[in-house]
Design an enzyme around this catalytic site. Structure first.
Site, mmCIF file in Angstrom:
data_model
loop_
_atom_site.group_PDB
_atom_site.id
_atom_site.type_symbol
_atom_site.label_atom_id
_atom_site.label_comp_id
_atom_site.label_asym_id
_atom_site.label_seq_id
_atom_site.Cartn_x
_atom_site.Cartn_y
_atom_site.Cartn_z
ATOM 1 N N LYS A 10 0.969 -0.841 -0.053
ATOM 2 C CA LYS A 10 -0.053 -0.212 -0.042
ATOM 3 C C LYS A 10 1.109 1.480 0.385
ATOM 4 O O LYS A 10 1.667 0.667 -0.294
ATOM 5 C CB LYS A 10 -0.791 0.297 1.754
ATOM 6 C CG LYS A 10 -1.543 -0.844 1.162
ATOM 7 C CD LYS A 10 -2.494 -0.856 2.853
ATOM 8 C CE LYS A 10 -4.004 -2.358 2.106
ATOM 9 N NZ LYS A 10 -4.923 -2.124 3.593
ATOM 10 N N PHE A 58 -15.374 3.995 7.890
ATOM 11 C CA PHE A 58 -13.959 4.629 7.640
ATOM 12 C C PHE A 58 -13.276 4.041 6.291
ATOM 13 O O PHE A 58 -12.692 4.836 5.500
ATOM 14 C CB PHE A 58 -13.483 3.590 8.511
ATOM 15 C CG PHE A 58 -13.194 2.014 8.432
ATOM 16 C CD1 PHE A 58 -12.307 1.288 7.020
ATOM 17 C CD2 PHE A 58 -13.340 1.661 9.094
ATOM 18 C CE1 PHE A 58 -12.664 0.212 6.550
ATOM 19 C CE2 PHE A 58 -13.876 0.230 8.938
ATOM 20 C CZ PHE A 58 -13.405 -0.410 7.920
ATOM 21 N N ARG A 90 -0.988 -14.335 4.294
ATOM 22 C CA ARG A 90 -1.955 -13.929 5.365
ATOM 23 C C ARG A 90 -1.737 -13.853 7.325
ATOM 24 O O ARG A 90 -0.966 -12.762 7.764
ATOM 25 C CB ARG A 90 -3.209 -14.521 5.793
ATOM 26 C CG ARG A 90 -4.224 -13.881 4.200
ATOM 27 C CD ARG A 90 -4.970 -12.555 4.362
ATOM 28 N NE ARG A 90 -5.555 -12.294 5.292
ATOM 29 C CZ ARG A 90 -6.190 -11.352 5.370
ATOM 30 N NH1 ARG A 90 -6.335 -10.130 4.386
ATOM 31 N NH2 ARG A 90 -6.707 -11.165 6.893
ATOM 32 N N ARG A 107 2.372 -6.050 9.192
ATOM 33 C CA ARG A 107 1.548 -5.387 10.037
ATOM 34 C C ARG A 107 1.926 -4.844 11.507
ATOM 35 O O ARG A 107 1.688 -3.987 11.283
ATOM 36 C CB ARG A 107 0.303 -5.716 9.530
ATOM 37 C CG ARG A 107 -0.147 -5.669 8.602
ATOM 38 C CD ARG A 107 -1.415 -6.184 7.788
ATOM 39 N NE ARG A 107 -2.440 -6.391 7.347
ATOM 40 C CZ ARG A 107 -3.622 -6.457 6.678
ATOM 41 N NH1 ARG A 107 -4.492 -7.485 7.276
ATOM 42 N NH2 ARG A 107 -4.012 -6.002 5.107
ATOM 43 N N HIS A 124 -1.339 -5.199 1.562
ATOM 44 C CA HIS A 124 -2.901 -6.256 1.117
ATOM 45 C C HIS A 124 -2.924 -7.349 0.974
ATOM 46 O O HIS A 124 -1.997 -7.859 0.160
ATOM 47 C CB HIS A 124 -3.723 -5.519 0.537
ATOM 48 C CG HIS A 124 -4.672 -6.260 0.276
ATOM 49 N ND1 HIS A 124 -6.043 -6.344 0.530
ATOM 50 C CD2 HIS A 124 -5.822 -6.756 -1.156
ATOM 51 C CE1 HIS A 124 -6.999 -7.065 -0.306
ATOM 52 N NE2 HIS A 124 -6.493 -7.781 -0.943
HETATM 53 N N1 UDP Z 1 -9.453 -0.616 7.912
HETATM 54 C C1 UDP Z 1 -9.381 -0.118 8.639
HETATM 55 N N2 UDP Z 1 -10.282 0.345 10.009
HETATM 56 C C2 UDP Z 1 -11.031 -1.301 10.020
HETATM 57 C C3 UDP Z 1 -11.323 -2.123 9.427
HETATM 58 C C4 UDP Z 1 -9.878 -1.709 8.174
HETATM 59 O O1 UDP Z 1 -8.676 0.933 8.691
HETATM 60 O O2 UDP Z 1 -12.069 -1.422 10.882
HETATM 61 C C5 UDP Z 1 -8.971 -0.541 6.863
HETATM 62 C C6 UDP Z 1 -7.169 -1.457 6.170
HETATM 63 O O3 UDP Z 1 -6.332 -0.651 6.566
HETATM 64 C C7 UDP Z 1 -7.632 -2.812 6.207
HETATM 65 C C8 UDP Z 1 -8.886 -2.189 4.860
HETATM 66 O O4 UDP Z 1 -9.125 -1.331 5.412
HETATM 67 O O5 UDP Z 1 -6.463 -3.176 5.501
HETATM 68 C C9 UDP Z 1 -9.233 -3.442 4.622
HETATM 69 O O6 UDP Z 1 -9.712 -3.972 5.683
HETATM 70 P P1 UDP Z 1 -10.419 -6.140 5.530
HETATM 71 O O7 UDP Z 1 -11.483 -5.817 6.595
HETATM 72 O O8 UDP Z 1 -10.526 -6.085 4.510
HETATM 73 O O9 UDP Z 1 -8.889 -5.748 6.913
HETATM 74 P P2 UDP Z 1 -7.866 -7.249 5.865
HETATM 75 O O10 UDP Z 1 -8.328 -8.084 4.654
HETATM 76 O O11 UDP Z 1 -7.123 -5.583 4.712
HETATM 77 O O12 UDP Z 1 -6.805 -7.742 7.118
HETATM 78 MG MG MG Z 2 -9.950 -8.053 3.348
#
Ligand code: UDP
Ligand code: MG
Length: 166
Positions: A10, A58, A90, A107, A124
């Site tokens: 990102k 958000f 992951r 992360r 991501h």
């Molecule tokens: N995100 C955030 N706040 C939250 C949840 C998600 O800012 O409470 C952002 C974060 O950058 C995350 C992205 O939104 O990576 C996508 O969310 P997702 O739930 O898909 O998580 P990921 O698959 O990236 O772990």
């Molecule tokens: Mg996701």
């Protein structure tokens, strides 16, 4: 089972010069990189990528974040391929919330939560095979990937305008 997964470094990861560190961590998986490119993310691509999160508070900040409004207007997109690729990647990424992520995960080591409440979590990675298919097809054309991972078809175009080197 061999799988493919979409990985994005990102804009915060690029701004912080973390590309090398992230790729080194990902190489622990022994997976194959089968596609990569640098992308300037349009609002349309950002919205399609995060379409499932449209109703989250958000969301607007997340769109700005992935477009690079807070860092650099670029993302490094990659497809990794191999045995259990989705879970392996992951695992190394760590939990979504960088404060809750294992400190040795990508992360956990490099992410932060902004004052606006967005998780700037550097990377991501697709969560499951359905998400991987949707995301890989969104970010890449078949010919940009060096292995055949999904069925393809041929579209014959009559007149195409494209930019070429002058
Ligand atoms: N995100 C955030 N706040 C939250 C949840 C998600 O800012 O409470 C952002 C974060 O950058 C995350 C992205 O939104 O990576 C996508 O969310 P997702 O739930 O898909 O998580 P990921 O698959 O990236 O772990
Ligand atoms: Mg996701």
């Amino acid at each position: 089972m061999n799988q493919q997964t979409l990985i994005l470094i990102k804009p915060d990861g690029l701004k912080k010069s973390l590309t090398g560190n992230v790729l080194t961590r990902l190489s622990e998986t022994k997976l194959d990189i089968v596609a990569t490119k640098i992308v300037k993310v349009s609002r349309k691509l950002a919205e399609e990528h995060y379409s499932a999160l449209r109703d989250k508070p958000f969301y607007e900040e997340l769109i700005k974040y992935i477009m690079g409004d807070y860092h650099k207007h670029k993302v490094m997109a990659m497809v990794y391929y191999g045995e259990s690729a989705i879970d392996k990647v992951r695992e190394i990424c760590g939990a979504t919330n960088p404060e809750e992520a294992d400190p040795v995960s990508i992360r956990g080591a490099y992410g932060r939560i902004t004052t606006k409440g967005v998780y700037e979590n550097v990377i991501h990675a697709s969560r499951n095979s359905e998400e991987a298919e949707r995301e890989i097809k969104l970010w890449f054309e078949p010919d940009e990937i060096i292995v055949d991972i999904y069925p393809t078809g041929i579209l014959e175009l009559k007149s195409v305008k494209k930019r070429i080197w002058a």
